[in-house]
Design a protein around this motif. Structure first.
Motif, PDB file in Angstrom:
ATOM      1  N   ASP A 137       0.806  -1.225   0.000  1.00  0.00           N
ATOM      2  CA  ASP A 137       0.000   0.000   0.000  1.00  0.00           C
ATOM      3  C   ASP A 137       0.839   1.275   0.000  1.00  0.00           C
ATOM      4  O   ASP A 137       0.306   2.367  -0.215  1.00  0.00           O
ATOM      5  CB  ASP A 137      -0.940   0.014   1.208  1.00  0.00           C
ATOM      6  CG  ASP A 137      -2.070  -0.992   1.045  1.00  0.00           C
ATOM      7  OD1 ASP A 137      -2.299  -1.422  -0.107  1.00  0.00           O
ATOM      8  OD2 ASP A 137      -2.717  -1.335   2.041  1.00  0.00           O
ATOM      9  N   SER A 138       2.144   1.151   0.229  1.00  0.00           N
ATOM     10  CA  SER A 138       3.004   2.333   0.210  1.00  0.00           C
ATOM     11  C   SER A 138       2.981   3.006  -1.163  1.00  0.00           C
ATOM     12  O   SER A 138       3.154   4.218  -1.272  1.00  0.00           O
ATOM     13  CB  SER A 138       4.447   1.947   0.555  1.00  0.00           C
ATOM     14  OG  SER A 138       4.521   1.411   1.861  1.00  0.00           O
ATOM     15  N   TYR A 140       0.432   3.450  -3.007  1.00  0.00           N
ATOM     16  CA  TYR A 140      -0.732   4.331  -3.059  1.00  0.00           C
ATOM     17  C   TYR A 140      -0.515   5.576  -2.204  1.00  0.00           C
ATOM     18  O   TYR A 140      -1.055   6.646  -2.496  1.00  0.00           O
ATOM     19  CB  TYR A 140      -1.982   3.556  -2.643  1.00  0.00           C
ATOM     20  CG  TYR A 140      -2.198   2.349  -3.527  1.00  0.00           C
ATOM     21  CD1 TYR A 140      -2.575   2.505  -4.855  1.00  0.00           C
ATOM     22  CD2 TYR A 140      -1.941   1.066  -3.055  1.00  0.00           C
ATOM     23  CE1 TYR A 140      -2.726   1.420  -5.682  1.00  0.00           C
ATOM     24  CE2 TYR A 140      -2.098  -0.027  -3.880  1.00  0.00           C
ATOM     25  CZ  TYR A 140      -2.493   0.144  -5.193  1.00  0.00           C
ATOM     26  OH  TYR A 140      -2.620  -0.936  -6.024  1.00  0.00           O
ATOM     27  N   ASP A 141       0.302   5.436  -1.153  1.00  0.00           N
ATOM     28  CA  ASP A 141       0.649   6.608  -0.345  1.00  0.00           C
ATOM     29  C   ASP A 141       1.452   7.605  -1.178  1.00  0.00           C
ATOM     30  O   ASP A 141       1.277   8.826  -1.048  1.00  0.00           O
ATOM     31  CB  ASP A 141       1.470   6.181   0.881  1.00  0.00           C
ATOM     32  CG  ASP A 141       0.643   5.369   1.872  1.00  0.00           C
ATOM     33  OD1 ASP A 141      -0.596   5.515   1.869  1.00  0.00           O
ATOM     34  OD2 ASP A 141       1.242   4.597   2.649  1.00  0.00           O
ATOM     35  N   VAL A 142       2.328   7.090  -2.052  1.00  0.00           N
ATOM     36  CA  VAL A 142       3.112   7.953  -2.929  1.00  0.00           C
ATOM     37  C   VAL A 142       2.178   8.741  -3.851  1.00  0.00           C
ATOM     38  O   VAL A 142       2.360   9.948  -4.060  1.00  0.00           O
ATOM     39  CB  VAL A 142       4.118   7.122  -3.765  1.00  0.00           C
ATOM     40  CG1 VAL A 142       4.788   7.986  -4.830  1.00  0.00           C
ATOM     41  CG2 VAL A 142       5.170   6.498  -2.866  1.00  0.00           C
ATOM     42  N   ARG A 144      -1.010   9.469  -3.325  1.00  0.00           N
ATOM     43  CA  ARG A 144      -1.777  10.449  -2.532  1.00  0.00           C
ATOM     44  C   ARG A 144      -0.942  11.702  -2.256  1.00  0.00           C
ATOM     45  O   ARG A 144      -1.446  12.824  -2.321  1.00  0.00           O
ATOM     46  CB  ARG A 144      -2.237   9.802  -1.223  1.00  0.00           C
ATOM     47  CG  ARG A 144      -3.293   8.707  -1.411  1.00  0.00           C
ATOM     48  CD  ARG A 144      -3.843   8.226  -0.077  1.00  0.00           C
ATOM     49  NE  ARG A 144      -4.756   7.110  -0.260  1.00  0.00           N
ATOM     50  CZ  ARG A 144      -4.406   5.830  -0.175  1.00  0.00           C
ATOM     51  NH1 ARG A 144      -3.145   5.508   0.112  1.00  0.00           N
ATOM     52  NH2 ARG A 144      -5.299   4.875  -0.360  1.00  0.00           N
ATOM     53  N   GLU A 145       0.339  11.502  -1.941  1.00  0.00           N
ATOM     54  CA  GLU A 145       1.228  12.639  -1.692  1.00  0.00           C
ATOM     55  C   GLU A 145       1.368  13.487  -2.956  1.00  0.00           C
ATOM     56  O   GLU A 145       1.372  14.721  -2.889  1.00  0.00           O
ATOM     57  CB  GLU A 145       2.607  12.127  -1.248  1.00  0.00           C
ATOM     58  CG  GLU A 145       2.623  11.488   0.136  1.00  0.00           C
ATOM     59  CD  GLU A 145       3.970  10.859   0.456  1.00  0.00           C
ATOM     60  OE1 GLU A 145       4.947  11.153  -0.283  1.00  0.00           O
ATOM     61  OE2 GLU A 145       4.059  10.074   1.418  1.00  0.00           O
ATOM     62  N   GLU A 172      -6.916   9.436  -8.496  1.00  0.00           N
ATOM     63  CA  GLU A 172      -7.566   9.146  -7.218  1.00  0.00           C
ATOM     64  C   GLU A 172      -8.511   7.965  -7.329  1.00  0.00           C
ATOM     65  O   GLU A 172      -8.628   7.158  -6.404  1.00  0.00           O
ATOM     66  CB  GLU A 172      -8.308  10.394  -6.718  1.00  0.00           C
ATOM     67  CG  GLU A 172      -7.373  11.502  -6.252  1.00  0.00           C
ATOM     68  CD  GLU A 172      -8.118  12.784  -5.896  1.00  0.00           C
ATOM     69  OE1 GLU A 172      -7.746  13.406  -4.889  1.00  0.00           O
ATOM     70  OE2 GLU A 172      -9.051  13.158  -6.621  1.00  0.00           O
TER      71      GLU A 172
END
Length: 222
Positions: A137-138, A140-142, A144-145, A172
């Motif tokens: 999931d990291s 997807y964090d990238v 989002r940032e 998104e």
């Protein structure tokens, strides 16, 4: 002797083919091409298989006709040769030889079948693509940032408004789908490159966004 160029037009053609689905090699800032371009053979293999999967709509054994002009872009072998003076030249014999070699390499390993001008991805090729991509999931964090950083860039949002909003909403929506596939990270990297290429002011205002794609590629592996 081939005419020298200031930029690697072959590398740009590869970007256009894989990211923009454009075989006409439209003008794109070299920095945008460089920030997307893969940095290892493993990444190139993933992008080639991913493109073949997309061209065949995920169906193994279905041949797709590729024009002779686009074959070097598909197999990522169309890059120009850099000369001692920092210019670039197109070496046709080298490009043709490398393109044929890559097709036969993929076919020999059972990842592709058919003929070079009409290849098909095999079931083993689809499985290989799944096995090569590894992320959590990291990734997807990238994304989002990245989206948050672009939205905070008021000048870019005002200048491009609806077009940029549509691109961001598309990203998104990718990370909001409950059932995500490993291949999604490849298309996400392409979509980030599209945003950077469409709105170059974003990269100028926030140089850090140019690293987003390679941060995503870290989840694909180097």
């Amino acid at each position: 002797m081939a005419k020298k160029q200031k930029t690697d037009l072959g590398k740009r053609a590869i970007y256009n083919y894989h990211v923009r689905n454009d075989g006409n090699n439209a003008r794109v800032p070299p920095a945008v091409v460089d920030c997307w371009y893969p940095t290892s053979p493993k990444q190139e293999e993933i992008l080639i298989l991913s493109k073949m999967r997309n061209l065949t709509k995920g169906r193994d054994g279905v041949q797709v006709r590729i024009s002779e002009a686009n074959l070097p872009s598909l197999f990522m072998t169309g890059g120009y040769t850099k000369t001692a003076d920092g210019m670039y030249i197109y070496e046709q014999d080298v490009v043709i030889r490398r393109t044929r070699s890559r097709f036969h390499d993929f076919a020999g390993r059972g990842l592709l079948e058919g003929v070079i001008g009409a290849p098909a991805i095999t079931f083993s090729g689809l499985r290989q693509l799944e096995d090569l991509v590894a992320f959590d999931d990291s990734a997807y964090d990238v994304i989002r940032e990245f989206v948050a950083a672009v939205r905070e860039n008021t000048s870019a949002m005002q200048a491009h408004d609806q077009k940029l909003i549509g691109l961001l909403e598309g990203l998104e929506s990718q990370i909001s789908v409950p059932e995500k596939k490993k291949g999604d990270v490849v298309s996400m990297a392409a979509n980030v490159a599209t945003i950077i290429g469409t709105v170059p002011t974003v990269a100028n205002a926030m140089p850090s966004v140019m690293n987003v794609i390679h941060r995503l590629f870290e989840f694909i592996g180097r």
